[in-house]
Scaffold this active site. Sequence first.
Site, PDB file in Angstrom:
ATOM      1  N   SER A 293       0.808  -1.079  -0.027  1.00 29.52           N
ATOM      2  CA  SER A 293       0.140   0.039  -0.071  1.00 29.52           C
ATOM      3  C   SER A 293       0.912   1.335  -0.016  1.00 29.52           C
ATOM      4  CB  SER A 293      -0.834  -0.079   1.184  1.00 29.52           C
ATOM      5  OG  SER A 293      -0.227  -0.036   2.199  1.00 29.52           O
ATOM      6  N   GLY A 294       2.154   1.110   0.451  1.00 30.60           N
ATOM      7  CA  GLY A 294       3.118   2.316   0.077  1.00 30.60           C
ATOM      8  C   GLY A 294       3.789   2.926   1.252  1.00 30.60           C
ATOM      9  N   HIS A 298      12.908   5.676   4.003  1.00 22.78           N
ATOM     10  CA  HIS A 298      13.289   6.684   2.776  1.00 22.78           C
ATOM     11  C   HIS A 298      14.101   7.850   3.444  1.00 22.78           C
ATOM     12  CE1 HIS A 298      10.235   9.695   2.110  1.00 22.78           C
ATOM     13  NE2 HIS A 298       9.623   8.732   2.607  1.00 22.78           N
ATOM     14  N   HIS A 314       2.952  10.574   5.634  1.00 25.99           N
ATOM     15  CA  HIS A 314       1.957  10.251   5.392  1.00 25.99           C
ATOM     16  C   HIS A 314       1.836   8.543   5.607  1.00 25.99           C
ATOM     17  CE1 HIS A 314       1.436  13.887   3.413  1.00 25.99           C
ATOM     18  NE2 HIS A 314       0.085  13.613   3.318  1.00 25.99           N
ATOM     19  N   CYS A 316       5.022   6.852   5.812  1.00 23.58           N
ATOM     20  CA  CYS A 316       6.512   6.580   5.695  1.00 23.58           C
ATOM     21  C   CYS A 316       7.378   6.810   6.686  1.00 23.58           C
ATOM     22  CB  CYS A 316       7.164   7.045   4.427  1.00 23.58           C
ATOM     23  SG  CYS A 316       6.511   6.480   2.914  1.00 23.58           S
TER      24      CYS A 316
END
Length: 375
Positions: A293-294, A298, A314, A316
């Site tokens: 889903s993302g 990073h 959001h 991450c």
Amino acid sequence: MPAPPAPTSVPAPTLRAALAAAAAAVLLAGCGIAESDTDRLSRKVAAGSVDTVDSVDAVDAVDDAVDGVDTSASRPPGAPGPAPTATPDPTRSPAPEAALLRNPARQVRPAIAPAHGATVGIGQPVSLVFKGQKVDPALRAGIEGRVRIKTSTGVVGAWHWAEAKGDTYLHFRPREYWPAGTKVTLDARLAGVRLDARTAAAGDRQLAFTVGPAMVSKVDLAAHTLTLVKDGTPLRTIPVSGGEDRFKTREGVKTILSKDGTVLMDSRTIGIPRTSPDGFYGRYEWSMRETVSGEYVHAAPDNAESFGRANVSHGCIGMSVADAKWLYERSSVGDVIEVTGTTGKPMDRFGNGYGDWNLSWDEWLKGSTLGAFKA
């Protein structure tokens, strides 16, 4: 800070296709993804029938591991005691003959992961996925008997059946994380095996892979830190920022699905206009995906003031460019990410990456038709 994109050096072609499809409309705990360094390869795989494992010949069997575990109790030096006893290895139930289907109306070739020849992290399950196919529960024991796992360390493990988003999953995992250095082979003799009244499996599947060092990223989003632990020894604690209250990072155990490098994240792909106060658009480096889903780990230099202090993304897990590069260079697909302190939605067990380790061993065994065994 934004969230995740599409796969890169991904676990397997089928997962690449699933990631590409899911990235089109991600609404919770995931950043918008427009393009990654490996998207072009992913699109080719998703559009065609390329499968890097299709041409793999049957792999040689791994030597059987030494049986027996010493469970003798400790006692004062010189004191007499009972002779050591061995814990019996679990033996799964005998498998019934798998049902075969001649001239099936439909055939489904199970996708497998990890990739043949890969070196993976200690959290990587062995995965067979029957895409868009429900496998008749009455036939599963026979199918499970056709998938043979052998390991160089003789770990105790079990297969587990699950369904999610129209797919049927058959995963193998050990009772605990894989021992570092384990060599694993899969020999799945499934050609012609019946999946339902009209459908059969297409082709046998084989693969071999190696488990690398024990790398675990322990993420505490209440303390806003990520500590990388290698073989039980902490290497570095990194200040991070996770998902804010409306987009909380999923809590639980995940694994690295792919190392995507640089990813273009676009809030429009999750329904947020770029002009919105929550909008975003930009390239983020040293990105490693942890959910379909993302959610990504990073570099997020635009959130530098929040590292170690607040969760503002959001979904991450963001950190400095230098820390993200350091982590990326020491990580592999299948490495474990343990997320606590978020009070967010629990990690999905299936269908959104590898949430296998969020099931207790007893829960895992309930999804097996034949039970645990020493592989």
